[in-house]
Design an enzyme around this catalytic site. Structure first.
Site: not given
Ligand code: Q9C
Ligand code: ZN
Length: 666
Positions: A94, A137, A174, A176, A267, A307
């Site tokens: 990703d 990440h 965040d 995630h 997010d 996002y």
């Molecule tokens: N729908 C940050 O927010 N995609 N990275 C996940 C699942 C990766 C997010 C797909 C998302 C990365 C910095």
């Molecule tokens: Zn994130």
């Protein structure tokens, strides 16, 4: 006292984008940065910040966290053609590469380090870096989740190396899991990493077993990694605040960081296509405000995800405006956390109990057994009753303006006491009818004319707060109990239906103060609290009184703040009774933490004889960060058990006090 807020941004970091079709990456767009900057300009916030230039990070700085092989690999990407970039990208998850991303990634790290330099070098108090690519990440030898270099992890190592910082707190709000940060510090007790993240029992990206609450860190670092998994989407402001009050803040205070770094991803805000959470942008004002009480206010926020461009820009503005010291927005309709959040809170507290004194008193109820396991998702189209559903297109209100009254802090002092710097002295003489009213209705017992005038002054301060003419006030009075009762009665009658009175000390609080339900009183004393804390009077005792800093903070974070936020007062009166022994820094902490309430409208009352506390009180009311308390020891177990019982009883009315599901005592 250092002031000022740094803002770091450079248009260069908008100059890379996804060059092929990849549904997983299409949300990470250059506009993410531009909307933030435009909004900060339009709100007049950017202009109030100290603009700090960006720079590129050096190889040796990147190598503080990443491997040489990985750095050498990324270094080649500017020379790759489309096909080579795609191939390079495919070894990671990703993420995408672009000929200019290496350049931007070096700037993102460099911007973060410039921010650390500005704060640690005393140029500013705090600040925010708006960067792309994000960082949390990325791992020692891997790009991941739109991240190339781990901006915040590098910053933590850099702060330790260049400024001798002993303890760093990283708060990752965040949505995630910043697994890259976790992996970088897993065995390191000098960096406390906290992350909440959408998890859904491992069904959500990055689908790691290591993201669950039972990953508490390894070896010497055991206890220094805090994961709060969100096992449902749709988490709200109350869920976020609950985790701050009952997990992050108690542990953070015990840890006592020298520096706070925030992986500031948005997010986790409403409207985000990744997070599907329901917390509104103004919650970030409160989260920021609470964190500003740590580490003497040294806070560096660094952009990660986010996002939904509208939600992102609003959330960034809320964060920066709070760093600048503006009054926090009203808290809207807080209540207890949802069942799923509560379950997570209970699990994290229980997992961390062995490592933190602030959790010692919590009983160890059985944690729900399925928590760590993947559970079968509901069949398509079916939804469990009570499960949160979030529509694709949600709507929310633009956060309200946060006007700052022209006068920050106004004081009512005896004539022989100097007015502290930056404060204004109440000048107007009381109106005759006010004097009359105070004399007839509000004063019990004989009073001299001077204290009568002082009481009128106290009332005038409250009136001015309500009219938004001043933010807060301080009065030195001859009888703090009388002044407090006078203030409360006046406020209840004319100013607000919800007054919060916080009293530190041993005086008796008459029952009539709370009887009409227009105020909530929290009293922290050294007396055995009367067994039936009745109605809106919450009385809690500490064997050693307020001089027991660890016990006091436990009460403030676990009881006072949740109650106060849920109550949502229109005004706060904070009084310190005569003879109340209390460390100056702890007193300043209480003032600072209460400032998130009632848009910062606090009236502080001190008694003649507490003159030595006037300077510190004024500084805290003016927004100076409270000094750090240093690592906290263990509070008295007996005290904590008594507080726990009180919290249990109050939970039926105050959901924000809950720390465990269905009446458990964890
Ligand atoms: N729908 C940050 O927010 N995609 N990275 C996940 C699942 C990766 C997010 C797909 C998302 C990365 C910095
Ligand atoms: Zn994130």
């Amino acid at each position: 006292m250092t002031s000022g807020t740094a803002l770091i941004f450079d248009e260069e970091m908008t100059r890379y984008k996804l060059l092929w079709v990849d549904p997983a990456c299409k949300i990470e767009v250059p506009e993410r940065l531009t909307v933030c900057c435009t909004a900060l300009q339009e709100e007049g916030l950017a202009q109030r910040c100290v603009s700090v230039p960006v720079r590129q990070a050096t190889d040796s700085e990147i190598l503080l966290v990443h491997s040489e092989e990985y750095l050498e690999g990324v270094k080649k990407t500017p020379y790759m053609n489309l096909e080579e970039l795609q191939t390079f990208t495919q070894q990671y998850g990703d993420v995408y590469f672009h000929p200019n991303i290496y350049h931007c990634a070096k700037m993102a790290v460099g911007s973060t380090l410039q921010l650390v330099d500005s704060v640690m070098g005393g140029k500013v108090r705090n600040g925010m870096a708006l960067v792309r690519p994000p960082g949390h990440h990325s791992q020692r030898s891997a790009a991941n989740g739109f991240c190339v270099f781990n901006n915040v992890a590098i910053a933590a190592q850099y702060a330790k190396k260049h400024y001798g910082v002993k303890r760093v707190l990283i708060v990752d709000w965040d949505v995630h899991h910043g697994q890259g940060v976790q992996f970088a510090f897993e065995d390191d007790p000098s960096v406390l990493y906290f992350s909440w993240h959408r998890y859904e029992h491992q069904e959500f990206w990055p689908n790691l077993r290591e993201s669950d609450y039972d990953n508490v860190g390894k070896e010497k670092g055991a206890g220094f990694n805090i994961n709060v998994p969100w096992n449902k989407v749709g988490m709200e402001n109350s869920d976020y605040l609950s985790v701050f009050f009952h997990v992050l803040l108690p542990i953070a205070y015990e840890f006592s960081p020298d520096l706070v770094l925030v992986c500031a991803g948005f997010d986790s805000a409403i409207g985000d296509p990744e997070g599907h959470m329901c917390a509104t942008p103004d919650i970030f004002a409160h989260l920021t405000r609470l964190l500003m009480s740590l580490a003497g206010g040294k806070l560096c926020a660094v952009l990660e995800g986010g996002y939904n461009l509208t939600s992102l820009a609003q959330s960034v503005c809320q964060t920066v405006q709070t760093l600048l010291g503006d009054p926090t927005p009203p808290t809207s309709e807080l209540n207890g956390p949802c069942e799923s959040a509560l379950e997570s809170i209970q699990c994290v507290r229980s997992a961390h109990k062995p490592f933190w004194a602030c959790l010692q008193h919590t009983a160890a109820p059985p944690v729900p057994e399925y928590s760590t396991k993947r559970c079968k998702l509901t069949e398509e189209g079916e939804s469990k009753p009570g499960e949160k559903e979030v529509a694709e297109d949600v709507m929310w209100m633009k956060p309200p303006d946060r006007p700052a009254p022209l006068v920050h802090t106004e004081v009512v002092f005896p004539s022989d006491l100097d007015v502290p710097d930056r404060c204004v002295s109440l000048s107007q003489a009381p109106a005759p009818e006010m004097l009359q009213r105070v004399r007839e209705n509000l004063v019990r017992g004989p009073e001299n004319e001077e204290s009568l005038t002082t009481l009128c002054g106290v009332i005038a301060l409250l009136e001015k707060m309500k009219k938004q003419e001043i933010r807060n006030g301080l009065a030195l009075v001859t009888d703090v109990t009388a002044a407090m009762l006078c203030a409360v009665e006046h406020a209840q009658m004319f100013l607000t239906n919800r007054l919060l009175l916080v009293f530190l000390g041993d005086a008796e609080i008459p029952a009539h103060v709370t009887k009409d339900g227009k105020s909530l009183v929290v009293k922290i004393s050294s007396q055995e609290p009367e067994e039936q804390t009745f109605g809106n009077l919450v009385s809690v005792g500490l064997k050693k009184g307020c001089s027991d800093t660890a016990g006091l903070m436990q009460i403030v974070l676990g009881l006072l703040l949740p109650l106060a936020y849920e109550y949502d007062p229109g005004l706060v009166v904070l009084a310190r009774g005569p003879g109340t022994e209390l460390g100056e820094a702890a007193w300043q902490q209480v003032i600072g933490l209460l400032q998130g309430l009632a848009q910062g409208h606090t009236l502080a009352l001190l008694q003649e004889g507490q003159r030595e506390a006037v300077g510190a009180t004024a500084a805290s009311l003016l927004g100076d960060p409270a000094p750090s308390l240093g690592p906290l020891g263990a509070p008295c177990l007996e005290d904590m058990e008594a507080m726990e019982r009180l919290r249990q009883r109050l939970q039926t009315h105050w959901g924000l006090l809950k720390t465990s599901v269905a009446g458990g005592s964890g």
